[in-house]
Design a protein around this motif. Sequence first.
Motif, short mmCIF file in Angstrom:
data_model
loop_
_atom_site.label_atom_id
_atom_site.label_comp_id
_atom_site.label_asym_id
_atom_site.label_seq_id
_atom_site.Cartn_x
_atom_site.Cartn_y
_atom_site.Cartn_z
N ALA B 250 0.84 -1.21 0.00
CA ALA B 250 0.00 0.00 0.00
C ALA B 250 0.87 1.25 0.00
N PHE B 251 2.19 1.05 -0.04
CA PHE B 251 3.08 2.21 0.01
C PHE B 251 3.26 2.81 -1.38
N PRO B 252 3.62 4.09 -1.43
CA PRO B 252 3.92 4.69 -2.73
C PRO B 252 5.14 4.03 -3.40
N ILE B 368 17.30 7.95 15.34
CA ILE B 368 16.57 7.57 14.14
C ILE B 368 16.81 8.60 13.05
N LEU B 369 17.17 8.10 11.88
CA LEU B 369 17.43 8.95 10.73
C LEU B 369 16.46 8.56 9.61
N PHE B 370 16.03 9.54 8.87
CA PHE B 370 15.07 9.27 7.79
C PHE B 370 15.64 9.67 6.43
N PHE B 407 4.11 5.78 8.62
CA PHE B 407 3.42 5.07 7.53
C PHE B 407 2.10 5.78 7.17
N ASP B 408 1.32 6.13 8.20
CA ASP B 408 0.02 6.78 7.94
C ASP B 408 0.21 8.06 7.13
N TRP B 409 1.22 8.81 7.50
CA TRP B 409 1.47 10.09 6.81
C TRP B 409 1.97 9.86 5.38
N TRP B 410 2.92 8.94 5.24
CA TRP B 410 3.56 8.76 3.92
C TRP B 410 2.58 8.15 2.90
N ILE B 411 1.73 7.24 3.34
CA ILE B 411 0.74 6.65 2.41
C ILE B 411 -0.15 7.75 1.84
N GLU B 412 -0.48 8.73 2.67
CA GLU B 412 -1.36 9.80 2.20
C GLU B 412 -0.60 10.85 1.39
N GLU B 413 0.60 11.18 1.82
CA GLU B 413 1.32 12.31 1.22
C GLU B 413 2.28 11.93 0.09
N ARG B 419 10.32 7.92 -2.77
CA ARG B 419 10.80 7.44 -1.46
C ARG B 419 10.49 8.49 -0.41
N ILE B 420 10.46 8.06 0.84
CA ILE B 420 10.06 9.01 1.89
C ILE B 420 11.04 10.17 1.99
N GLY B 421 12.31 9.92 1.68
CA GLY B 421 13.30 11.00 1.70
C GLY B 421 12.96 12.08 0.69
N GLU B 422 12.41 11.65 -0.44
CA GLU B 422 12.02 12.61 -1.47
C GLU B 422 10.74 13.35 -1.07
N THR B 423 9.84 12.62 -0.39
CA THR B 423 8.62 13.28 0.10
C THR B 423 9.00 14.36 1.12
N ILE B 424 9.92 14.01 2.01
CA ILE B 424 10.35 14.98 3.03
C ILE B 424 10.99 16.19 2.36
#
Lengths: 85, 478
Positions: B250-252, B368-370, B407-413, B419-424
């Motif tokens: 379900a992830f981008p 924790i690093l993202f 996860f909840d945030w990344w699935i929506e955004e 990748r989440i690094g690119e979303t951030i």
Amino acid sequence: MGRDEDIRQAIIDYASKGAKSKFYFKDMLTGVKKTIPDAGASEVKKVASAMVSEEVMELLSTGSSTMYGLKGRGISVEKSGDAGG
Amino acid sequence: MGAPGQEKLWDKEEKEHKKYDDIRIFTDEQLKNYTDDELKNFKVKHDISMIEQLESGPWPSFVSDIKREALHRHKLGQDNLMIPADICDDLLGIVELSYKEGETHWKHGGIVGVLGYGGGIVGRYNDQQAQFPNIAHFHTIRVNQPSAKFYTTDWLRGFCDIAEYRGSGLTNLHGSTGDLVILGSFSDQLEPIFFDLTHDLGVDIGGSGGNLRTPSDCIGKARCEFACYDTMDLCYEMTMEFQDELHRPAFPYKFKFKFDGCPNGCTASIARSDMAYIGTWKDDIRINQDAVQEYVAGKIPVDGGAFAGRDWGKFDIQSEIIDLCPTKCMKWDGKKLSINNAECNRCMHCIDAMPEALRVGKDQGLSILFGAKAPILEGAQMGCLTIPFMYVNKPYDSQKNLVRKVFDWWIEEGKNRERIGETIQRVSLKTFCEVLGIPPMPQMVKEPRSNPYVFFKESEVPGGWDRDINAYRTRHPR
């Protein structure tokens, strides 16, 4: 209809009427939200996963990303090996 | 047997552990079924003169390895295999063809998998199936490796038997995410492989596609004195907690956890995972001044004797330790070593070089690093330190709750294939900090003034400000 049934119907509507036979989860979620605006990602995922287990839907994986599709629409298991995956 | 307090766990595993003889598919004679002379005279069924050149030279050759397997499979015979005995011949044949033509004949991806799972199997096909029918399918099966890759030889031999019987016999130990990989199987063997793996070997398949990928970790407290938390346990717990994310996409895009027990980063989580857990400490590095003196006197070999093969001269603590400290937080007055711990950035050089004199602090946890990733849409990115310190206590509720939030945030955004690094990067680190509910840190500002990650809101500045955006635009049109 119950909530899950509503979501299931919205998924089927989206999957059967769209221009593309295979689509990302995110696109499916957006499609479902047009009918059910407050549908959450986790409940859509739960229903979609059940539909995959029931073989109503199927998953196409490129290895790096995954797409959903209605079984029987577009590329098939047998053809996936011959049509570029 | 087992660690204090875990004796029963060990006994349970021992009882449930299957011996190789319980699950083996081939006899010893079948496994050692060719001689060196036979191998020397062996020819695969296609002309592979171009790729055979790769066998020359001092390095190991994949061509030599695949030829060995081809001979081995010929001698096993088709009656003992579920996959074509000539699969390795055709594999070498198509590689030769690609070398001649300068283009690949592989296609990857497809609608293959095991029922109910949306990952772990990657479809592979070739587009020359008439010429190479034995590799018409060449699917990849990712198998979730045990924490820190601890195996028994019984387990590994059982795994190899399955790979030989229901696959090409070729494996990849390990794929870059950490999985064990069975290469070259056909669609009709995927469910039987899954059955054998889960029933005989007690392992699950791993992640692929838009899923949580198979989590991996360093050897941690099993053998390493630097580990600041139990990486193996946290990796296992997180794998079990997020099974749904591992197997039902379900992830981008892909998402990777990796667990390093200390800042040495043997798993390289800082560079290879979307969410890196790196062990660290809050208090001071422990110093044994007597041991420091012994290092200086040459009584204890530096780096555990790792560089003893060559004469580097007498150990000089000033040039080899103090001057190499990246933050210059160490001092040696000839008798005493001192560290300004507030400035230590956990490079680990001094601790690695003099482990008997210096130890990580006692107040341990993790950072924790993202956002780390290999170059795909943009260049490679290292993880960004987002949570400097978090205690790690079973049942790891703090870690699990944080992951759920992410996860909840990344699935929506997140956008598709982002990748989440690119979303951030796209929405700003400030926004991500707000999602996590953590304050920004000065270290998050990469380039002050030219490229700030963090903007203040009016409500955050005492007294606010009086600014009319329309008046500003009259002076500075877009």
